[in-house]
Scaffold this active site. Structure first.
Site, PDB file in Angstrom:
ATOM      1  N   ASP A 158      10.982 -14.561  46.892  1.00 47.87           N
ATOM      2  CA  ASP A 158      11.426 -14.686  45.500  1.00 47.87           C
ATOM      3  C   ASP A 158      12.959 -14.750  45.404  1.00 47.87           C
ATOM      4  O   ASP A 158      13.658 -14.724  46.421  1.00 47.87           O
ATOM      5  CB  ASP A 158      10.835 -13.502  44.716  1.00 47.87           C
ATOM      6  N   ASP A 214       7.977 -19.069  35.781  1.00 48.63           N
ATOM      7  CA  ASP A 214       6.594 -18.602  35.941  1.00 48.63           C
ATOM      8  C   ASP A 214       5.620 -19.251  34.955  1.00 48.63           C
ATOM      9  O   ASP A 214       5.914 -19.422  33.774  1.00 48.63           O
ATOM     10  CB  ASP A 214       6.531 -17.080  35.728  1.00 48.63           C
TER      11      ASP A 214
HETATM   12  C1  GLA Z   1       8.824 -13.666  39.851  1.00 49.67           C
HETATM   13  C2  GLA Z   1       7.945 -14.748  40.475  1.00 49.67           C
HETATM   14  C3  GLA Z   1       6.487 -14.462  40.147  1.00 49.67           C
HETATM   15  C4  GLA Z   1       6.100 -13.092  40.664  1.00 49.67           C
HETATM   16  C5  GLA Z   1       7.035 -12.038  40.073  1.00 49.67           C
HETATM   17  C6  GLA Z   1       6.815 -10.669  40.716  1.00 49.67           C
HETATM   18  O1  GLA Z   1       8.785 -13.734  38.468  1.00 49.67           O
HETATM   19  O2  GLA Z   1       8.329 -16.020  40.028  1.00 49.67           O
HETATM   20  O3  GLA Z   1       5.640 -15.452  40.690  1.00 49.67           O
HETATM   21  O4  GLA Z   1       6.169 -13.089  42.061  1.00 49.67           O
HETATM   22  O5  GLA Z   1       8.399 -12.379  40.276  1.00 49.67           O
HETATM   23  O6  GLA Z   1       7.695  -9.715  40.230  1.00 49.67           O
END
Ligand code: GLA
Length: 393
Positions: A158, A214
């Site tokens: 991430d 996301d």
């Molecule tokens: C980010 C990522 C998500 C998930 C969250 C976890 O937002 O893009 O896919 O992994 O972190 O905290």
């Protein structure tokens, strides 16, 4: 269903001339054929967030087998954020949360491997994960070593708390550390498309790269992400895939038609198919969507190009998406973005098929075959899609 062998045998010209070559052998994939087709599996985040523990992961592995998903091609069981303890151990290593994962990650890896599946894990190229837990920036070598020791097969990496340090530098450091372990580990870049990872993801050893922020379990979220995939087609191919984020199929806030559209489109885009629902309690309907062999075959087929937007009618709110398949057939998604049922058609001449009097179209959701003369046409429900694989008869 998987056609790795076909993809690997295609001449390079078919694999896209614009695709950049890997510059640095230290960050090349650690095994030939790793992510040769878009990775398939499950991830805990979309449904469970931080509410995860070792029972969930092991029961999910069980369900992946008993539901028929493993046989359909799903392979990776991926633990997302919140698996780690709040602090590193005395030696400076990441450690599993002692309450959620009392037996540690290696025990889970052994369990998952025992089911014929692979284990994925998560960290961030920052000082902390998105949930504020210890992450891997400046700990790449030690953390990669631990992941390999535990038997991890996939790392989602991430972008939170990145200290504004250059993304390429941060993702390269982890890639080199993974490579140095000698264990084949799929490297998934979760950089949200901020620095155009499609342009450099492959050179830094990334095998898939998130193209956007996301997804959420809503039609508008899914469609918004779809729109951002236009123009990225040329960067996708064996060993390096555009990732429009994990699936929401079965999470309950989209309709049946919307989930059909979501899964059809993700397959047409050669997206990694990472289910994000509760596999232990999914309905037969959800299972039937996720295990549709013909749709999965489209996703896993590399015909030289990710699917593209062919027609966009902003008056009727309809679109036609098409993807060349390795055998010369075309996968077609007729997408109704509007709120009334409609009929969508496309001239076979527009699909790039060789000229013929008649074509044969498989409706991958109705499981029927029809003869097509001039136009491929179908009724499509509101917020829905029809999907076909069409070839010369
Ligand atoms: C980010 C990522 C998500 C998930 C969250 C976890 O937002 O893009 O896919 O992994 O972190 O905290």
């Amino acid at each position: 269903m998987r056609i790795n062998a076909v993809a690997m045998c295609l001449p390079l010209v078919l694999l896209g001339a614009a695709r950049p070559h890997i510059a640095d052998p230290a960050v090349a994939s650690t095994a030939p054929g790793l992510a040769a087709t878009p990775p398939m599996g499950w991830n805990s985040w979309n449904k469970f967030g931080c509410n995860i523990d070792e029972q969930l992961i092991e029961q999910t592995a069980d369900a992946m087998v008993s539901s028929g998903m493993r046989v359909a091609g799903y392979q990776y069981v991926n633990i997302d954020d919140c698996w780690m303890a709040k602090t590193r151990d005395a030696a400076g290593n990441l450690q599993a949360d002692p309450v959620r994962f009392p037996h540690g990650i290696k025990a889970i890896a052994d369990y998952v491997h025992g089911k014929g599946l692979k284990l994925g894990i998560y960290s961030s190229a920052g000082t902390a994960t998105c949930q504020g837990l210890p992450a891997s920036l400046d700990h790449e070598v030690a953390d990669a070593k631990k992941f390999a020791e535990w038997g991890v097969d996939y790392l989602k990496y991430d972008n939170c708390n990145n200290q504004k340090r250059p993304a390429i530098e941060r993702y390269t450091a982890m890639s080199k550390a993974l490579k140095a372990t000698g264990r084949p580990i799929v490297f998934s870049l979760c950089e949200w498309g901020e620095n155009k990872p499609w342009e450099w993801g492959r050179q830094v050893g990334g095998m898939l790269w998130r193209t956007t922020g996301d997804i959420s379990d809503r039609w508008n979220s899914m469609i918004g992400i779809l729109d951002k995939q236009v123009g990225l087609e040329k960067y996708s191919g064996p060993g390096g895939w555009n990732d429009p984020d994990m699936l929401e199929v079965g999470n309950g806030r989209m309709s049946f038609s919307e989930y059909i559209a979501h899964f059809s489109l993700w397959a047409l885009l050669n997206a990694p198919l990472i289910a994000g629902n509760d596999l232990r309690s999914m309905s037969d309907t959800t299972r039937a969507i996720l295990t549709n062999r013909a749709v999965i075959a489209v996703d896993q087929d590399w015909g030289g190009q990710q699917g593209t937007l062919l027609h966009n009618d902003t008056t009727t709110h309809t679109q036609v998406w098409v993807k060349p398949m390795h055998d010369g057939s075309r996968a077609v998604v007729l997408l109704n973005r509007g709120s009334v049922a409609t009929s969508i058609s496309v001239a076979t001449a527009d699909l790039g098929l060789p000229p013929a009097k008649e074509y044969q179209a498989l409706d991958v959701w109705a499981h029927t075959v029809q003869t097509v003369l001039g136009d491929l046409q179908s009724g499509v429900p509101p917020h829905g899609a029809a999907m076909f694989v069409i070839k010369r008869k």
